[in-house]
Design a protein around this motif. Sequence first.
Motif, PDB file in Angstrom:
ATOM      1  N   HIS A  93      39.845  30.735  47.626  1.00  0.00           N
ATOM      2  CA  HIS A  93      38.805  31.766  47.634  1.00  0.00           C
ATOM      3  C   HIS A  93      37.534  31.195  48.250  1.00  0.00           C
ATOM      4  O   HIS A  93      37.196  30.031  48.037  1.00  0.00           O
ATOM      5  CB  HIS A  93      38.538  32.240  46.203  1.00  0.00           C
ATOM      6  CG  HIS A  93      37.737  33.489  46.124  1.00  0.00           C
ATOM      7  ND1 HIS A  93      36.377  33.527  46.360  1.00  0.00           N
ATOM      8  CD2 HIS A  93      38.099  34.774  45.834  1.00  0.00           C
ATOM      9  CE1 HIS A  93      35.924  34.756  46.217  1.00  0.00           C
ATOM     10  NE2 HIS A  93      36.953  35.546  45.900  1.00  0.00           N
ATOM     11  N   ASN A  95      34.657  31.472  47.366  1.00  0.00           N
ATOM     12  CA  ASN A  95      33.783  31.001  46.284  1.00  0.00           C
ATOM     13  C   ASN A  95      34.548  30.129  45.291  1.00  0.00           C
ATOM     14  O   ASN A  95      34.253  30.129  44.095  1.00  0.00           O
ATOM     15  CB  ASN A  95      33.150  32.193  45.559  1.00  0.00           C
ATOM     16  CG  ASN A  95      32.247  33.003  46.464  1.00  0.00           C
ATOM     17  OD1 ASN A  95      31.536  32.450  47.313  1.00  0.00           O
ATOM     18  ND2 ASN A  95      32.270  34.317  46.311  1.00  0.00           N
ATOM     19  N   ASN A  99      34.439  29.976  41.204  1.00  0.00           N
ATOM     20  CA  ASN A  99      35.409  30.748  40.413  1.00  0.00           C
ATOM     21  C   ASN A  99      36.751  30.043  40.222  1.00  0.00           C
ATOM     22  O   ASN A  99      37.538  30.444  39.366  1.00  0.00           O
ATOM     23  CB  ASN A  99      35.619  32.147  41.009  1.00  0.00           C
ATOM     24  CG  ASN A  99      36.215  32.133  42.417  1.00  0.00           C
ATOM     25  OD1 ASN A  99      36.917  31.213  42.798  1.00  0.00           O
ATOM     26  ND2 ASN A  99      35.917  33.177  43.187  1.00  0.00           N
ATOM     27  N   TYR A 101      39.446  30.065  42.038  1.00  0.00           N
ATOM     28  CA  TYR A 101      40.620  30.852  42.399  1.00  0.00           C
ATOM     29  C   TYR A 101      41.250  30.350  43.706  1.00  0.00           C
ATOM     30  O   TYR A 101      40.547  30.021  44.662  1.00  0.00           O
ATOM     31  CB  TYR A 101      40.253  32.323  42.594  1.00  0.00           C
ATOM     32  CG  TYR A 101      39.800  33.041  41.358  1.00  0.00           C
ATOM     33  CD1 TYR A 101      40.210  32.641  40.094  1.00  0.00           C
ATOM     34  CD2 TYR A 101      38.966  34.161  41.453  1.00  0.00           C
ATOM     35  CE1 TYR A 101      39.785  33.316  38.950  1.00  0.00           C
ATOM     36  CE2 TYR A 101      38.545  34.838  40.321  1.00  0.00           C
ATOM     37  CZ  TYR A 101      38.950  34.420  39.076  1.00  0.00           C
ATOM     38  OH  TYR A 101      38.533  35.084  37.962  1.00  0.00           O
ATOM     39  N   ARG A 117      47.557  34.843  42.585  1.00  0.00           N
ATOM     40  CA  ARG A 117      46.346  34.054  42.374  1.00  0.00           C
ATOM     41  C   ARG A 117      46.558  33.111  41.193  1.00  0.00           C
ATOM     42  O   ARG A 117      47.161  33.483  40.183  1.00  0.00           O
ATOM     43  CB  ARG A 117      45.162  34.975  42.065  1.00  0.00           C
ATOM     44  CG  ARG A 117      43.817  34.259  41.981  1.00  0.00           C
ATOM     45  CD  ARG A 117      42.745  35.191  41.434  1.00  0.00           C
ATOM     46  NE  ARG A 117      42.826  35.310  39.974  1.00  0.00           N
ATOM     47  CZ  ARG A 117      42.123  36.182  39.254  1.00  0.00           C
ATOM     48  NH1 ARG A 117      41.310  37.045  39.858  1.00  0.00           N
ATOM     49  NH2 ARG A 117      42.257  36.230  37.935  1.00  0.00           N
ATOM     50  N   ASN A 190      41.384  42.904  49.627  1.00  0.00           N
ATOM     51  CA  ASN A 190      40.101  42.505  49.051  1.00  0.00           C
ATOM     52  C   ASN A 190      40.383  42.022  47.636  1.00  0.00           C
ATOM     53  O   ASN A 190      40.597  42.818  46.726  1.00  0.00           O
ATOM     54  CB  ASN A 190      39.132  43.679  49.042  1.00  0.00           C
ATOM     55  CG  ASN A 190      37.751  43.291  48.521  1.00  0.00           C
ATOM     56  OD1 ASN A 190      37.568  42.215  47.953  1.00  0.00           O
ATOM     57  ND2 ASN A 190      36.780  44.159  48.708  1.00  0.00           N
ATOM     58  N   ASP A 192      38.540  40.776  45.503  1.00  0.00           N
ATOM     59  CA  ASP A 192      37.411  40.893  44.579  1.00  0.00           C
ATOM     60  C   ASP A 192      37.255  42.295  44.011  1.00  0.00           C
ATOM     61  O   ASP A 192      36.259  42.580  43.326  1.00  0.00           O
ATOM     62  CB  ASP A 192      36.108  40.474  45.286  1.00  0.00           C
ATOM     63  CG  ASP A 192      36.116  39.007  45.674  1.00  0.00           C
ATOM     64  OD1 ASP A 192      36.652  38.193  44.900  1.00  0.00           O
ATOM     65  OD2 ASP A 192      35.600  38.680  46.759  1.00  0.00           O
ATOM     66  N   TYR A 197      43.907  46.289  45.370  1.00  0.00           N
ATOM     67  CA  TYR A 197      43.170  45.358  46.228  1.00  0.00           C
ATOM     68  C   TYR A 197      43.097  45.799  47.686  1.00  0.00           C
ATOM     69  O   TYR A 197      42.901  44.975  48.584  1.00  0.00           O
ATOM     70  CB  TYR A 197      43.793  43.951  46.167  1.00  0.00           C
ATOM     71  CG  TYR A 197      44.079  43.478  44.770  1.00  0.00           C
ATOM     72  CD1 TYR A 197      43.060  43.045  43.924  1.00  0.00           C
ATOM     73  CD2 TYR A 197      45.392  43.485  44.275  1.00  0.00           C
ATOM     74  CE1 TYR A 197      43.325  42.623  42.624  1.00  0.00           C
ATOM     75  CE2 TYR A 197      45.661  43.063  42.976  1.00  0.00           C
ATOM     76  CZ  TYR A 197      44.626  42.636  42.162  1.00  0.00           C
ATOM     77  OH  TYR A 197      44.896  42.218  40.880  1.00  0.00           O
TER      78      TYR A 197
END
Length: 461
Positions: A93, A95, A99, A101, A117, A190, A192, A197
Amino acid sequence: MKTHLPITLVFILHSFFILQAQNFEIDTQLFASGLNQPLGIENVGDSRLFIPEKPGTISIVNANGSVEPTPFLDITNLVTTNGERGLLGLAFHPNYTTNGYFYVNYTNTSGNTVISRFSVSADNPNLADENTELQLLTYNQPFANHNGGDLTFGPDGMLYIASGDGGSGGDPGERAQSLNTLLGKILRLNVDIAAPYIPNNNPFVNDGDNQTLGEIWAYGLRNPFRISFDSANGDFWIGDVGQNEIEEINKVTQNPAAVNYGWRCFEGNSTYDDTSDCLNSFSPHTPPIIDYTQTNGRCSVTGGRVYRGPDFSNLTGVYIFADFCSGELASIDSSQNVNFTTPTNGSSFVGFGTNDTNMLFVADIGGSIYKIVDNIALGVHSQNDTPAITITPNPTQSSFNISLLEDYAQVEIFNISGQQVFQKRVNKDEEIQVSNLAEGLYIVRIISPTGKHSVKKLIKY
């Protein structure tokens, strides 16, 4: 069924002689070894490399090339590995540092594709929590081949997934051109937002047809084996494995939606299916930036990366890819000039990736990771001027001979999983017995007494 579009003599000659005009010479340096069928290379912004391995593990390679003894992730109990199946892709990910992930693409024990994930352990950055799996997407695979398997995050923060056409040969279900199946596509999620998704701006979400699938971003692919974004400009690159004649590299600027890459109506720049289904219903397609024929031992493209590393300025902006069967690395420069070269080390290249400083690496399914280097910048001379070597008969049922130019050579044979199945010093004119090998495709590595080497494809029937 197949007809060929004309290829200009200028392009052929330019591709053949471009080595004389280039100011770089791509080669490899061993960085890490002892891995178990590595398929890719990823990083999380620090000095570690994360290596997805076909049996279902992810290993960590440290900055000094050492391999952590305990895998970062082990889901071998969830993964099927026969044929082209396995743990095929890994993406972190954007981020991840906050996070934790990361995402994997694997073939489950039913033979179908799973996009999941996982999370890193809360108290150990070198260990994932195997109990955190969240399945984002699953879809059926009708055959064991053409799983695609790569996945990567784009500059837009979306997760892109490379999906093969479902396998067999020639796309018998015409899946790549159908918008009612996820096979033969680039998918876009997506991660997030809530399930399923699907971003609202995917091209077929609001097309008024309830049969089309919203996950689809692009289509018309056979077996997209490695996708990547140019970190400098966002251009999207695909290596798409061909049927029996042509391999192709696709590139689109800024990655527009709803691109049709042409399969199965086209194989590279040549017509593959000239039936009425393709002629009457085929939408305009985007042809590959380059294609090449399955000659000189070439038969399976491995998509690569645009070089943006700090070490070799002459490689900047050059797209570097490979052919799995011939063991060659190849380059495409800004003028679309193509050059193939046999590197000093490695042969069965299956994936490219970078570290935190954009150094470029390539994975050999035999168990090693190599750094991509420029011999001219290093001031060394190529060792890859081995004269043409042939294998006969090929295909073979029981044995073959190698046209050695010296008295002997070291001969190694690998199956398509990268496992060595034969190793011997072979004398000139000596017959090599392979009757004990299973039917299939093999890679033969021939090393001369002076260290020069050649890699050939062998078909056993």
